[in-house]
Design a protein around this motif. Structure first.
Motif, PDB file in Angstrom:
ATOM      1  N   ALA A   1     -90.288 -27.507 -20.142  1.00 49.88           N
ATOM      2  CA  ALA A   1     -89.595 -26.429 -19.429  1.00 49.88           C
ATOM      3  C   ALA A   1     -90.048 -26.346 -17.969  1.00 49.88           C
ATOM      4  N   ALA A   2     -91.335 -26.593 -17.707  1.00 54.46           N
ATOM      5  CA  ALA A   2     -91.831 -26.552 -16.320  1.00 54.46           C
ATOM      6  C   ALA A   2     -91.172 -27.639 -15.477  1.00 54.46           C
ATOM      7  N   SER A   3     -90.954 -28.819 -16.068  1.00 55.45           N
ATOM      8  CA  SER A   3     -90.288 -29.909 -15.341  1.00 55.45           C
ATOM      9  C   SER A   3     -88.838 -29.581 -15.057  1.00 55.45           C
ATOM     10  N   VAL A   4     -88.170 -28.964 -16.018  1.00 55.59           N
ATOM     11  CA  VAL A   4     -86.781 -28.553 -15.827  1.00 55.59           C
ATOM     12  C   VAL A   4     -86.702 -27.511 -14.711  1.00 55.59           C
ATOM     13  N   LEU A   5     -87.614 -26.560 -14.721  1.00 58.71           N
ATOM     14  CA  LEU A   5     -87.627 -25.528 -13.678  1.00 58.71           C
ATOM     15  C   LEU A   5     -87.953 -26.111 -12.310  1.00 58.71           C
ATOM     16  N   MET A   6     -88.862 -27.094 -12.256  1.00 58.59           N
ATOM     17  CA  MET A   6     -89.191 -27.728 -10.977  1.00 58.59           C
ATOM     18  C   MET A   6     -87.961 -28.425 -10.413  1.00 58.59           C
ATOM     19  N   ARG A   7     -87.204 -29.093 -11.268  1.00 55.08           N
ATOM     20  CA  ARG A   7     -85.972 -29.755 -10.823  1.00 55.08           C
ATOM     21  C   ARG A   7     -84.999 -28.712 -10.280  1.00 55.08           C
TER      22      ARG A   7
ATOM     23  N   ASP B   1     -94.490 -15.513  -2.823  1.00 52.12           N
ATOM     24  CA  ASP B   1     -95.937 -15.372  -2.675  1.00 52.12           C
ATOM     25  C   ASP B   1     -96.454 -14.214  -3.529  1.00 52.12           C
ATOM     26  N   GLN B   2     -95.694 -13.133  -3.558  1.00 52.11           N
ATOM     27  CA  GLN B   2     -96.123 -11.979  -4.356  1.00 52.11           C
ATOM     28  C   GLN B   2     -96.129 -12.305  -5.844  1.00 52.11           C
ATOM     29  N   LEU B   3     -95.199 -13.135  -6.290  1.00 50.61           N
ATOM     30  CA  LEU B   3     -95.167 -13.533  -7.706  1.00 50.61           C
ATOM     31  C   LEU B   3     -96.501 -14.145  -8.137  1.00 50.61           C
ATOM     32  N   VAL B   4     -97.009 -15.051  -7.324  1.00 52.37           N
ATOM     33  CA  VAL B   4     -98.268 -15.709  -7.694  1.00 52.37           C
ATOM     34  C   VAL B   4     -99.456 -14.765  -7.491  1.00 52.37           C
ATOM     35  N   ARG B   5     -99.393 -13.919  -6.494  1.00 53.39           N
ATOM     36  CA  ARG B   5    -100.486 -12.962  -6.262  1.00 53.39           C
ATOM     37  C   ARG B   5    -100.603 -11.943  -7.401  1.00 53.39           C
ATOM     38  N   ASP B   6     -99.489 -11.658  -8.073  1.00 57.28           N
ATOM     39  CA  ASP B   6     -99.500 -10.708  -9.182  1.00 57.28           C
ATOM     40  C   ASP B   6    -100.043 -11.317 -10.472  1.00 57.28           C
ATOM     41  N   MET B   7    -100.273 -12.606 -10.485  1.00 61.07           N
ATOM     42  CA  MET B   7    -100.802 -13.277 -11.682  1.00 61.07           C
ATOM     43  C   MET B   7    -102.310 -13.136 -11.771  1.00 61.07           C
TER      44      MET B   7
ATOM     45  N   GLN C   1    -104.104 -17.861 -14.213  1.00 65.45           N
ATOM     46  CA  GLN C   1    -102.695 -18.238 -14.094  1.00 65.45           C
ATOM     47  C   GLN C   1    -102.409 -18.825 -12.709  1.00 65.45           C
ATOM     48  N   GLN C   2    -103.001 -18.210 -11.687  1.00 64.73           N
ATOM     49  CA  GLN C   2    -102.843 -18.729 -10.330  1.00 64.73           C
ATOM     50  C   GLN C   2    -103.383 -20.150 -10.236  1.00 64.73           C
ATOM     51  N   GLU C   3    -104.542 -20.378 -10.840  1.00 63.59           N
ATOM     52  CA  GLU C   3    -105.132 -21.715 -10.821  1.00 63.59           C
ATOM     53  C   GLU C   3    -104.232 -22.719 -11.523  1.00 63.59           C
ATOM     54  N   ALA C   4    -103.597 -22.318 -12.610  1.00 57.23           N
ATOM     55  CA  ALA C   4    -102.692 -23.217 -13.329  1.00 57.23           C
ATOM     56  C   ALA C   4    -101.472 -23.561 -12.471  1.00 57.23           C
ATOM     57  N   VAL C   5    -100.927 -22.574 -11.784  1.00 58.33           N
ATOM     58  CA  VAL C   5     -99.781 -22.815 -10.904  1.00 58.33           C
ATOM     59  C   VAL C   5    -100.175 -23.777  -9.786  1.00 58.33           C
ATOM     60  N   VAL C   6    -101.325 -23.524  -9.180  1.00 59.64           N
ATOM     61  CA  VAL C   6    -101.796 -24.379  -8.085  1.00 59.64           C
ATOM     62  C   VAL C   6    -102.042 -25.806  -8.589  1.00 59.64           C
ATOM     63  N   ALA C   7    -102.643 -25.944  -9.751  1.00 54.26           N
ATOM     64  CA  ALA C   7    -102.901 -27.276 -10.317  1.00 54.26           C
ATOM     65  C   ALA C   7    -101.590 -28.005 -10.594  1.00 54.26           C
ATOM     66  N   TYR C   8    -100.617 -27.311 -11.179  1.00 55.48           N
ATOM     67  CA  TYR C   8     -99.330 -27.940 -11.477  1.00 55.48           C
ATOM     68  C   TYR C   8     -98.622 -28.371 -10.201  1.00 55.48           C
TER      69      TYR C   8
END
Length: 156
Positions: free
Chosen positions: A3-9, A110-116, A120-127
């Motif tokens: 699902a993450a790959s589909v969303l990235m596309r 930016d606010q979306l990730v700041r609210d995590m 979760q933020q680390e996972a988003v950054v890693a991905y």
């Protein structure tokens, strides 16, 4: 696909749509808009640097710069070190217009990730870091490939 790959596309497709709408608002074509993106991201550039960034000739970039100057999106300024050369930079008008249109979306994402939570933020950054690494690697690989030339069969 995950699902993450589909969303990235989908993000990539939506980015193209955002760029199309920005070109429409700014009254530019795709090449001129790409030139503006480089100027906004990197600051003043020589025409040769801009041509290299756009993968076009210096003669073609002159036409691009001329259009941007006429539209009050860019201006030519003296090169700080080489009196024979000029630099191209975005105008305040173009920078203000671009930021006024893009900043609400940038702030919202930016606010979306700041609210995590921090994990979760680390996972988003890693991905996203991994996506960037994969894309950069793929660009290098594609750059090393020979162009595909259609085979002429003589049949028609």
């Amino acid at each position: 696909m995950h699902a993450a790959s589909v969303l990235m596309r989908k993000v990539l497709v939506l980015n193209d749509m955002v760029e199309y709408q920005m070109r429409r608002v700014m009254g530019t074509n795709e090449t001129d808009f790409q030139a503006m993106q480089h100027l906004m991201a990197k600051g003043p550039m020589t025409p040769s640097q801009l041509a290299d960034a756009l993968h076009i000739t210096t003669a073609a970039v002159t036409t691009v710069v001329d259009r941007l100057v006429r539209a009050d999106h860019a201006r030519r300024v003296p090169h700080p070190l080489d009196r024979r050369s000029t630099m191209v930079e975005p105008t305040t008008h173009a920078a203000d217009l671009t930021m006024s249109k893009l900043m609400p979306m940038i702030q919202q994402t930016d606010q979306l990730v700041r609210d995590m939570q921090p994990d979760q933020q680390e996972a988003v950054v890693a991905y996203l870091g991994g996506v960037i690494q994969a894309m950069e690697q793929h660009i290098v690989e594609l750059a090393g490939e020979q162009p595909v030339v259609p085979q002429l069969t003589g049949k028609g």
